[in-house]
Design an enzyme around this catalytic site. Structure first.
Site, PDB file in Angstrom:
ATOM      1  N   ASP A   1     105.046  20.317  85.028  1.00  0.00           N
ATOM      2  CA  ASP A   1     106.471  20.309  84.670  1.00  0.00           C
ATOM      3  C   ASP A   1     106.619  19.187  83.646  1.00  0.00           C
ATOM      4  O   ASP A   1     106.601  18.010  83.998  1.00  0.00           O
ATOM      5  CB  ASP A   1     107.302  20.044  85.945  1.00  0.00           C
ATOM      6  CG  ASP A   1     108.769  19.738  85.638  1.00  0.00           C
ATOM      7  OD1 ASP A   1     109.176  19.843  84.472  1.00  0.00           O
ATOM      8  OD2 ASP A   1     109.502  19.396  86.585  1.00  0.00           O
TER       9      ASP A   1
ATOM     10  N   LYS B   1     111.186  15.392  74.324  1.00  0.00           N
ATOM     11  CA  LYS B   1     111.235  16.836  74.604  1.00  0.00           C
ATOM     12  C   LYS B   1     112.400  17.475  73.835  1.00  0.00           C
ATOM     13  O   LYS B   1     112.351  18.637  73.464  1.00  0.00           O
ATOM     14  CB  LYS B   1     111.403  17.037  76.106  1.00  0.00           C
ATOM     15  CG  LYS B   1     111.457  18.478  76.547  1.00  0.00           C
ATOM     16  CD  LYS B   1     111.421  18.581  78.048  1.00  0.00           C
ATOM     17  CE  LYS B   1     111.668  19.984  78.540  1.00  0.00           C
ATOM     18  NZ  LYS B   1     111.623  20.070  80.010  1.00  0.00           N
TER      19      LYS B   1
ATOM     20  N   GLU C   1     111.590  26.963  83.627  1.00  0.00           N
ATOM     21  CA  GLU C   1     111.766  26.016  84.745  1.00  0.00           C
ATOM     22  C   GLU C   1     112.545  26.622  85.915  1.00  0.00           C
ATOM     23  O   GLU C   1     112.099  26.526  87.067  1.00  0.00           O
ATOM     24  CB  GLU C   1     112.436  24.729  84.247  1.00  0.00           C
ATOM     25  CG  GLU C   1     111.468  23.892  83.427  1.00  0.00           C
ATOM     26  CD  GLU C   1     112.130  22.832  82.580  1.00  0.00           C
ATOM     27  OE1 GLU C   1     113.345  22.593  82.740  1.00  0.00           O
ATOM     28  OE2 GLU C   1     111.444  22.230  81.738  1.00  0.00           O
TER      29      GLU C   1
ATOM     30  N   ASP D   1     119.964  24.285  86.948  1.00  0.00           N
ATOM     31  CA  ASP D   1     118.919  23.312  86.620  1.00  0.00           C
ATOM     32  C   ASP D   1     119.421  22.357  85.543  1.00  0.00           C
ATOM     33  O   ASP D   1     119.492  22.715  84.367  1.00  0.00           O
ATOM     34  CB  ASP D   1     117.680  24.107  86.133  1.00  0.00           C
ATOM     35  CG  ASP D   1     116.519  23.206  85.759  1.00  0.00           C
ATOM     36  OD1 ASP D   1     116.669  21.968  85.803  1.00  0.00           O
ATOM     37  OD2 ASP D   1     115.451  23.751  85.406  1.00  0.00           O
TER      38      ASP D   1
END
Ligand code: AMP
Length: 591
Positions: free
Chosen positions: A8, A70, A147, A170
């Site tokens: 992850d 990211k 995810e 999420d």
């Protein structure tokens, strides 16, 4: 060994996992923690540190560290660290390399294959960049998985006999995804997905930092450039205050001076109501994707059996309160929201590896956005371009391959430049351009000469575009690469060589370097009276690190730890992880 590990790769933290003995398990890093901060730093001598040590360095030397990269994946953005320049892909590959090292230490053999998770709302460029980050770290990326899908796999794995509709919400450090899904006789079917790739827990911290700075007459962007140490320290304060709201409902933010030193007289008081007011604009943005995912699935909130919260930022009471009101039920946090995605990545790895423990599970996912091409329209002889023609509609089950027929605009047109876009707008200018495909040598013919265009969207969420001229049978195809950050195989090899030149701080000494960096940060915290004593203890420990004498080293370390403790700034090193927790049974929010 062909073990596939799950990763992850988060905005703020990354985790690594493996499927072992019929269960997904998390892999601890060299500090004994499952969470590795997605932070990269350069020490004074140019050595690279990743994770907790780099996070310490970020507070005292923000100019020599990089975090939250990211958010720049797939963009042509240069990130400066010290005097060197990096892309987000390269920085991510350093994090992956570090996790790979942890996995190899844990498993006792080399690791070459991975499943990496990405936000469902990551576009093609961002997915390509993630895949290349894996390749730069010398890894074969077996699958890129969304995810929320990974999180759903964790729930589905443990609850495979149930029949229900789930909503996965999420909110990570930098991205927000919503996924509606159904579990039915071991089949996990994603119905719809929506999200925003530029909304996450870090934006909530940013708003807090910006509000406090505004009271000092400063703007966040300017302060970051002109007073980086002060801003970095304030961010740390705001981050802690934000987290404290979860347990205590109120907190205090100390305002550092320009040098980053705290003077306890300047304090900003925070409570849940004040925080809710500050982040109101962000909470408004949270609602849209939830509504869109429900609309796409033709669902109302009342039809959802369980709401699953994923990502550290879903711990915010303001978010949990909103979810409870919206769905009229308490959300589920059976698994630690930081860990549930990584555990799902290990289950996906088991599915790829045909592990018998998952042979009853079937998983289907969707393409989160509409994909199409630019077309021109003819309004009675007046041709106007810039229109968007979808080929694959959002929330189509993947893998999918669709063909559409297009025609040339003019008689004897020899070439067509097919522009490929992603997005939901009617005009291409409002959508994201993914790339182009040049179709040449079209044989002479009237306007409207046929061109067949096929879009294939694979299980990794990567798009391949193919065009065919039926009149000649000639084919043109491309895997889209629109950005210079996307590398050709030759460039990739060169990047791998370049990365090999970087010197990494020795892994087995990272724990000690982190203690030094933490202690250095505390020099600015403890006040002038204790300062010299702390600096002396750091000097002695740093010197002991170079001697190679175990007993001298142990006593210097102990002395430094005690000095910190006496000064009220004790060093909190994570304990060795508990095997049971690694087995995926960690209930909500253990941190
Ligand atoms: P991730 O990308 O899943 O690592 O998300 C981490 C995000 O969760 C960061 O933005 C953190 O600030 C946020 N976060 C973690 N714990 C808490 C907490 N207790 N309260 C509020 N935000 C949190």
């Amino acid at each position: 060994m062909d073990v596939i590990v799950g990763i992850d790769l988060g905005t703020t933290n990354s985790l690594c996992s493996v499927f072992k003995d019929g269960q997904p398990k998390l892999i601890p890093n060299t500090h004994g923690s499952f969470l590795t901060p997605s932070v990269v730093g350069l020490l004074e001598d140019g050595q690279v540190v990743v994770g907790a040590a780099a996070k310490e360095l970020r507070v005292t030397h923000p100019d020599r560290t990089a975090s939250c990269f990211k958010r720049s994946m797939g963009l042509d953005r240069v990130i400066e660290m010290g005097k060197q320049e990096f892309s987000a892909t390269k920085l991510s590959s350093l994090v992956l390399k570090s996790l790979r090292g942890d996995a190899e230490d844990f498993l006792g053999h080399p690791v070459e294959q991975v499943v990496i998770t990405v936000p469902a709302y990551f576009n093609d460029n961002q997915r390509q960049a993630t895949k290349q980050a894996g390749e730069m770290a010398g890894l074969k990326v077996r699958r890129i998985i969304n995810e929320p899908t990974a999180a759903a796999l964790t729930y589905g794995f443990h609850d495979r006999d149930s029949e229900k509709h789930l909503m996965v919400i999420d909110l990570g450090g930098g991205t927000f995804d919503v996924t509606l899904m159904e579990i039915f006789e071991g089949t996990l079917e994603i119905i719809s997905t929506a999200g925003e790739s530029m909304l996450g827990g870090e934006d909530f911290t940013d708003r807090l930092v910006s509000t406090v700075l505004k009271k000092e007459g400063l703007h966040l962007e300017t302060a970051e450039m002109t007073q980086p140490v002060r801003t970095a320290r304030l961010r740390e304060e705001c981050e802690n205050a934000k987290r404290q709201l979860m347990t205590e409902g109120k907190s205090r933010i100390r305002l550092p001076d320009e040098a980053g030193t705290f003077d306890d007289s300047k304090v900003f008081k925070l409570n849940s109501a004040v925080f809710a007011k500050i982040v109101e604009p962000l909470m408004k943005r949270i609602k849209d994707p939830i509504n869109r995912a429900l609309r796409d699935g033709d669902f109302g909130p009342e039809k959802i059996d369980d709401v699953i919260l994923v990502g550290g930022a879903t711990r915010m009471p303001v978010l949990q309160g909103f979810v409870t009101d919206f769905f009229e039920k308490e959300p589920l946090v059976t698994y630690n929201p930081d860990e549930v995605v990584a555990l799902g990545a290990a289950i996906q790895a088991a599915l790829i590896g045909d592990d018998a423990a998952v042979d009853e599970i079937v998983m289907t996912d969707v393409c989160p956005f509409t994909l199409g091409v630019e077309v021109a329209k003819d309004f009675g002889g007046r041709v106007s371009s810039g229109y968007y023609q979808p080929v694959i509609h959002r929330n189509t089950t993947i893998p999918v391959s669709r063909e559409e027929q297009f025609g040339t605009m003019a008689a004897n047109q020899q070439e067509v430049l097919l522009m490929v876009y992603q997005g939901e707008s009617r005009k291409v200018a409002d959508n994201l351009c993914l790339g182009e495909l040049r179709i040449v040598d079209i044989p002479p013919g009237p306007a409207g000469t046929e061109i067949l265009v096929r879009f294939t969207y694979d299980l990794n969420g990567l798009l391949e575009v193919e065009a065919m001229l039926p009149s000649t049978g000639k084919k043109f195809n491309t895997v889209l690469t629109n950005h210079s950050s996307s590398l050709s195989s030759v460039e990739l090899k060169a990047a791998v060589r370049e990365m090999q030149k970087l010197k990494f701080y020795p892994r087995d000494e990272l724990r000690h370097r982190r203690l030094v960096l933490y202690s250095e940060r505390m020099v600015g915290e403890v006040g002038s009276f204790h300062r010299q004593q702390l600096e002396d203890a750091i000097d002695v420990f740093e010197h002991a690190m170079t001697l190679g004498d175990r007993s001298v080293f142990d006593s210097a370390r102990l002395s430094l730890l005690m000095t910190l403790e006496q000064m009220g700034v004790g060093y909190d090193e994570p304990d060795e992880p508990d095997e049971d927790l690694a087995g995926g049974n960690a209930a909500g929010g253990s941190r």
